[in-house]
Design a protein around this motif. Structure first.
Motif, PDB file in Angstrom:
ATOM      1  N   VAL A  21       0.834  -1.206   0.000  1.00 10.34           N
ATOM      2  CA  VAL A  21       0.000   0.000   0.000  1.00 10.34           C
ATOM      3  C   VAL A  21       0.869   1.257   0.000  1.00 10.34           C
ATOM      4  CG1 VAL A  21      -1.719   1.323   1.286  1.00 10.34           C
ATOM      5  CG2 VAL A  21      -1.910  -1.176   1.151  1.00 10.34           C
ATOM      6  N   ASP A  22       1.877   1.275   0.871  1.00 10.37           N
ATOM      7  CA  ASP A  22       2.742   2.451   1.010  1.00 10.37           C
ATOM      8  C   ASP A  22       4.114   2.261   0.389  1.00 10.37           C
ATOM      9  OD1 ASP A  22       0.704   3.644   2.540  1.00 10.37           O
ATOM     10  OD2 ASP A  22       1.449   2.689   4.364  1.00 10.37           O
ATOM     11  N   SER A  23       4.402   1.059  -0.102  1.00 13.84           N
ATOM     12  CA  SER A  23       5.719   0.714  -0.656  1.00 13.84           C
ATOM     13  C   SER A  23       6.843   0.938   0.362  1.00 13.84           C
ATOM     14  CB  SER A  23       6.010   1.503  -1.943  1.00 13.84           C
ATOM     15  OG  SER A  23       6.963   0.800  -2.731  1.00 13.84           O
ATOM     16  N   SER A  24       6.566   0.616   1.616  1.00 11.61           N
ATOM     17  CA  SER A  24       7.550   0.813   2.682  1.00 11.61           C
ATOM     18  C   SER A  24       8.741  -0.140   2.538  1.00 11.61           C
ATOM     19  CB  SER A  24       6.892   0.580   4.043  1.00 11.61           C
ATOM     20  OG  SER A  24       7.864   0.429   5.050  1.00 11.61           O
ATOM     21  N   ASN A  25       9.939   0.432   2.490  1.00 12.37           N
ATOM     22  CA  ASN A  25      11.143  -0.392   2.444  1.00 12.37           C
ATOM     23  C   ASN A  25      11.415  -1.058   3.789  1.00 12.37           C
ATOM     24  OD1 ASN A  25      11.660   0.161  -0.252  1.00 12.37           O
ATOM     25  ND2 ASN A  25      12.887   1.964   0.213  1.00 12.37           N
ATOM     26  N   ASP A  26      11.090  -0.365   4.873  1.00 15.66           N
ATOM     27  CA  ASP A  26      11.277  -0.965   6.192  1.00 15.66           C
ATOM     28  C   ASP A  26      10.385  -2.198   6.344  1.00 15.66           C
ATOM     29  OD1 ASP A  26      13.092   0.995   6.811  1.00 15.66           O
ATOM     30  OD2 ASP A  26      11.697   2.201   7.984  1.00 15.66           O
ATOM     31  N   ALA A  27       9.141  -2.082   5.895  1.00 15.67           N
ATOM     32  CA  ALA A  27       8.226  -3.219   5.954  1.00 15.67           C
ATOM     33  C   ALA A  27       8.736  -4.369   5.098  1.00 15.67           C
ATOM     34  CB  ALA A  27       6.833  -2.797   5.492  1.00 15.67           C
ATOM     35  N   THR A  28       9.272  -4.037   3.934  1.00 20.72           N
ATOM     36  CA  THR A  28       9.797  -5.066   3.038  1.00 20.72           C
ATOM     37  C   THR A  28      10.966  -5.800   3.682  1.00 20.72           C
ATOM     38  OG1 THR A  28       9.142  -3.692   1.165  1.00 20.72           O
ATOM     39  CG2 THR A  28      10.675  -5.494   0.709  1.00 20.72           C
ATOM     40  N   GLY A  29      11.836  -5.061   4.369  1.00 18.80           N
ATOM     41  CA  GLY A  29      12.955  -5.686   5.061  1.00 18.80           C
ATOM     42  C   GLY A  29      12.482  -6.681   6.108  1.00 18.80           C
ATOM     43  N   TYR A  30      11.422  -6.318   6.820  1.00 19.44           N
ATOM     44  CA  TYR A  30      10.862  -7.218   7.829  1.00 19.44           C
ATOM     45  C   TYR A  30      10.290  -8.471   7.174  1.00 19.44           C
ATOM     46  CZ  TYR A  30       7.778  -9.012  11.482  1.00 19.44           C
ATOM     47  OH  TYR A  30       7.151  -9.826  12.389  1.00 19.44           O
ATOM     48  N   THR A  64      14.881  -3.973  -0.148  1.00 22.04           N
ATOM     49  CA  THR A  64      14.832  -2.671  -0.824  1.00 22.04           C
ATOM     50  C   THR A  64      15.255  -1.611   0.198  1.00 22.04           C
ATOM     51  OG1 THR A  64      12.469  -2.520  -0.278  1.00 22.04           O
ATOM     52  CG2 THR A  64      13.053  -3.350  -2.467  1.00 22.04           C
ATOM     53  N   TRP A  65      15.901  -0.567  -0.284  1.00 24.21           N
ATOM     54  CA  TRP A  65      16.550   0.384   0.625  1.00 24.21           C
ATOM     55  C   TRP A  65      16.151   1.822   0.341  1.00 24.21           C
ATOM     56  CZ3 TRP A  65      18.829  -2.080   4.448  1.00 24.21           C
ATOM     57  CH2 TRP A  65      19.277  -3.387   4.233  1.00 24.21           C
ATOM     58  N   CYS A  66      16.262   2.634   1.366  1.00 24.52           N
ATOM     59  CA  CYS A  66      16.144   4.086   1.198  1.00 24.52           C
ATOM     60  C   CYS A  66      17.528   4.680   0.952  1.00 24.52           C
ATOM     61  CB  CYS A  66      15.494   4.703   2.426  1.00 24.52           C
ATOM     62  SG  CYS A  66      13.793   4.163   2.670  1.00 24.52           S
ATOM     63  N   ASP A  67      18.428   4.506   1.915  1.00 24.37           N
ATOM     64  CA  ASP A  67      19.785   5.051   1.770  1.00 24.37           C
ATOM     65  C   ASP A  67      20.764   4.033   1.203  1.00 24.37           C
ATOM     66  OD1 ASP A  67      19.018   7.482   2.814  1.00 24.37           O
ATOM     67  OD2 ASP A  67      19.382   6.846   4.875  1.00 24.37           O
ATOM     68  N   GLY A  68      20.440   2.763   1.285  1.00 22.48           N
ATOM     69  CA  GLY A  68      21.339   1.750   0.754  1.00 22.48           C
ATOM     70  C   GLY A  68      21.770   0.759   1.816  1.00 22.48           C
ATOM     71  N   PRO A  69      22.375  -0.358   1.390  1.00 24.86           N
ATOM     72  CA  PRO A  69      22.747  -1.432   2.303  1.00 24.86           C
ATOM     73  C   PRO A  69      24.099  -1.197   2.976  1.00 24.86           C
ATOM     74  CG  PRO A  69      23.273  -2.074   0.077  1.00 24.86           C
ATOM     75  CD  PRO A  69      22.637  -0.708  -0.004  1.00 24.86           C
ATOM     76  N   TYR A  70      24.247  -1.796   4.149  1.00 23.26           N
ATOM     77  CA  TYR A  70      25.511  -1.771   4.880  1.00 23.26           C
ATOM     78  C   TYR A  70      25.821  -3.177   5.390  1.00 23.26           C
ATOM     79  CZ  TYR A  70      25.134   3.307   4.749  1.00 23.26           C
ATOM     80  OH  TYR A  70      25.046   4.605   4.319  1.00 23.26           O
ATOM     81  N   GLY A  71      27.083  -3.390   5.717  1.00 16.46           N
ATOM     82  CA  GLY A  71      27.481  -4.654   6.332  1.00 16.46           C
ATOM     83  C   GLY A  71      27.271  -5.841   5.433  1.00 16.46           C
ATOM     84  N   ARG A  72      26.689  -6.898   5.994  1.00 19.73           N
ATOM     85  CA  ARG A  72      26.505  -8.131   5.229  1.00 19.73           C
ATOM     86  C   ARG A  72      25.598  -7.910   4.017  1.00 19.73           C
ATOM     87  NH1 ARG A  72      23.298 -11.000  10.186  1.00 19.73           N
ATOM     88  NH2 ARG A  72      25.100 -10.050  11.217  1.00 19.73           N
ATOM     89  N   GLY A 104       7.412   1.211  -8.961  1.00 18.31           N
ATOM     90  CA  GLY A 104       8.808   1.161  -8.517  1.00 18.31           C
ATOM     91  C   GLY A 104       9.506   2.440  -8.932  1.00 18.31           C
ATOM     92  N   LEU A 105      10.251   3.046  -8.004  1.00 17.15           N
ATOM     93  CA  LEU A 105      10.901   4.323  -8.303  1.00 17.15           C
ATOM     94  C   LEU A 105      12.206   4.452  -7.535  1.00 17.15           C
ATOM     95  CD1 LEU A 105      10.760   7.213  -9.563  1.00 17.15           C
ATOM     96  CD2 LEU A 105       9.540   7.914  -7.479  1.00 17.15           C
ATOM     97  N   THR A 106      13.281   4.764  -8.257  1.00 25.83           N
ATOM     98  CA  THR A 106      14.544   5.158  -7.638  1.00 25.83           C
ATOM     99  C   THR A 106      15.047   6.377  -8.409  1.00 25.83           C
ATOM    100  OG1 THR A 106      16.054   3.909  -9.081  1.00 25.83           O
ATOM    101  CG2 THR A 106      15.096   2.716  -7.187  1.00 25.83           C
ATOM    102  N   SER A 107      16.250   6.804  -8.107  1.00 26.02           N
ATOM    103  CA  SER A 107      16.822   7.936  -8.839  1.00 26.02           C
ATOM    104  C   SER A 107      17.210   7.554 -10.266  1.00 26.02           C
ATOM    105  CB  SER A 107      18.048   8.466  -8.100  1.00 26.02           C
ATOM    106  OG  SER A 107      19.031   7.450  -8.008  1.00 26.02           O
ATOM    107  N   LYS A 108      17.113   6.247 -10.606  1.00 27.49           N
ATOM    108  CA  LYS A 108      17.542   5.802 -11.938  1.00 27.49           C
ATOM    109  C   LYS A 108      16.485   5.033 -12.708  1.00 27.49           C
ATOM    110  CE  LYS A 108      22.440   5.679 -10.728  1.00 27.49           C
ATOM    111  NZ  LYS A 108      23.647   4.837 -10.568  1.00 27.49           N
TER     112      LYS A 108
END
Length: 315
Positions: free
Chosen positions: A113-122, A172-180, A261-265
Motif C-alpha cells: 500500500v505504502d511501498s515501505s522499504n522498512d516493511a519489506t525488510g521485515y 529494498t533500501w532508502c539510503d542503501g545497504p551496509y554490512g553483510r 517502482g521508483l529510484t533515482s535511476k
C-alpha cells in the motif's frame, strides 16, 4: 523456445510499436533501450478478477493475447519486486512455513500500500530467517547467503520460463545497504534484484487470475494493490503510486490495481486496469535513466496511449 504464457498478437504488437513511436516522439531523450513494455488484453469470457472462478490448471491453459517490447531484458525492478515477496509470504503462511501475526500483516500491507522499504525488510527477514547486520565470517556468511536465496528457490519451483533470469534475494533500501547486505550485493552490485516486464506480467496475471497461492489470498493481495485515482486523495498523499505512474493515464473512474517502482535511476509500474469502454488489460512498463526517473509524464503518456489503443482495436 518455450511458448510464452500469452499469445503474441500481431494487432497488439503493431499497436504497441505505434504507442512506442508516439512516446519517443513526445520524449526524444528516452532511448529505445531505456523502456520495456509487456501488455496483455483480456477477451470475454474473462479469466481475471473473477474471485478465482478457474482452477490453476484451467487458468494456465488459457493464453491471453499480448504484446511485448524488450520484455525479456533484465532490469533493476525497484519496488516492483515487492509483489514477488508478497506472493512468497502468502505461500509461506499457507504452507505453515511461518505463522502470521499482527506485525507481519501490518508489514505485508505497508510493503504494498505504502511501498515501505522498512516493511519489506521485515517481510524478507520472515521469509528467509536472515537479518541485516555487520559483516559475517566466511562460513556463517555462506549459510546466511543460502538462506537469503530462499525466495529464488521458491520461484524456480513454479517452473515459469519467464523467471529463469530474475533475481529476488535483496531487501529494498532508502539510503542503501551496509554490512553483510552490502557484501551480498557484490562489489559491482552484480547480485542486485533483477526482473523483466514479462516475468512481472506473469506474476501479476497470476494474482488477478486468482491462482497465486489460492483465490482467497489473491483477493487479499489485490486489496493492497487497489489505487484510488481521486485527485483529492492523491493530493493528500504525495507518495501515492498513481501520480507519475500508469494510473495517472486513465480516467478517474477506472479501476486500477498496481505496484510501482521508483529510484533515482528507474521508474516502473505494473498494473491491471479496468476502464470504461475497453476490455480489462494488464500493462507493465519499466523505464531506465536518471532524467526519466524524475519525469512524471512518461508512464501516464504510455498508459493513455495503450488505453486509446484498447478502445481503437476493440479487443
Amino acid at each position: 523456445m518455450t511458448a510464452k504464457f500469452f499469445q503474441t498478437d500481431d494487432s497488439l504488437q503493431k499497436n504497441l510499436h505505434q504507442v512506442l513511436d508516439l512516446t519517443w516522439a513526445r520524449f526524444p531523450a528516452l532511448a529505445q533501450n531505456q523502456i520495456a513494455v509487456t501488455w496483455l488484453a483480456y477477451e470475454p469470457p474473462y479469466i481475471v478478477n473473477t474471485g478465482g472462478a478457474l482452477s490453476a490448471d484451467d487458468f494456465w491453459q488459457q493464453r491471453p493475447k499480448g504484446a511485448s517490447y524488450r520484455g525479456v531484458e533484465r532490469i533493476y525492478p525497484a519496488s516492483v519486486i515487492k509483489l514477488f515477496y508478497l506472493v512468497a509470504i502468502h505461500e509461506w503462511i499457507e504452507r505453515g512455513m511461518t505463522q502470521t501475526s499482527p506485525e507481519l500483516e501490518r508489514a505485508m500491507r505497508d510493503m504494498i500500500v505504502d511501498s515501505s522499504n522498512d516493511a519489506t525488510g521485515y517481510v524478507m527477514d520472515v521469509l528467509t530467517g536472515t537479518t541485516s547486520g555487520p559483516e559475517l565470517p566466511p562460513g556463517p556468511f555462506e549459510t546466511w547467503k543460502h538462506q537469503r536465496d530462499l525466495v529464488n528457490r521458491y520461484l524456480k519451483t513454479l517452473n515459469w520460463p519467464e523467471l529463469a533470469t530474475v533475481n529476488a534475494n535483496q531487501k529494498t533500501w532508502c539510503d542503501g545497504p551496509y554490512g553483510r547486505e552490502r557484501a551480498y550485493l557484490g562489489d559491482g552490485y552484480e547480485n542486485r534484484n533483477m526482473l523483466t516486464t514479462e516475468a512481472s506480467a506473469r506474476l501479476l496475471h497470476s494474482i488477478v487470475g486468482g491462482v497465486a497461492v489460492n483465490a482467497a489470498r489473491c483477493q487479499n493481495m489485490m486489496r493492497f494493490m487497489t489505487r484510488d485515482l481521486e485527485p483529492k486523495v492523491l493530493a493528500a498523499d504525495p507518495e501515492n503510486q498513481v501520480t507519475g505512474f500508469l494510473g495517472a493515464g486513465v480516467p478517474v473512474e477506472s479501476q486500477v490495481w498496481s505496484k510501482a517502482g521508483l529510484t533515482s535511476k528507474v521508474r516502473h509500474d505494473a498494473a491491471y486496469i479496468e476502464a470504461d469502454g475497453a476490455h480489462p488489460y494488464l500493462l507493465v512498463v519499466f523505464t531506465e535513466g536518471a532524467e526519466h526517473s524524475h519525469n512524471e509524464d512518461i508512464l501516464p503518456f504510455v498508459s493513455a496511449q495503450i488505453l486509446a489503443a484498447m478502445h481503437r482495436i476493440g479487443i
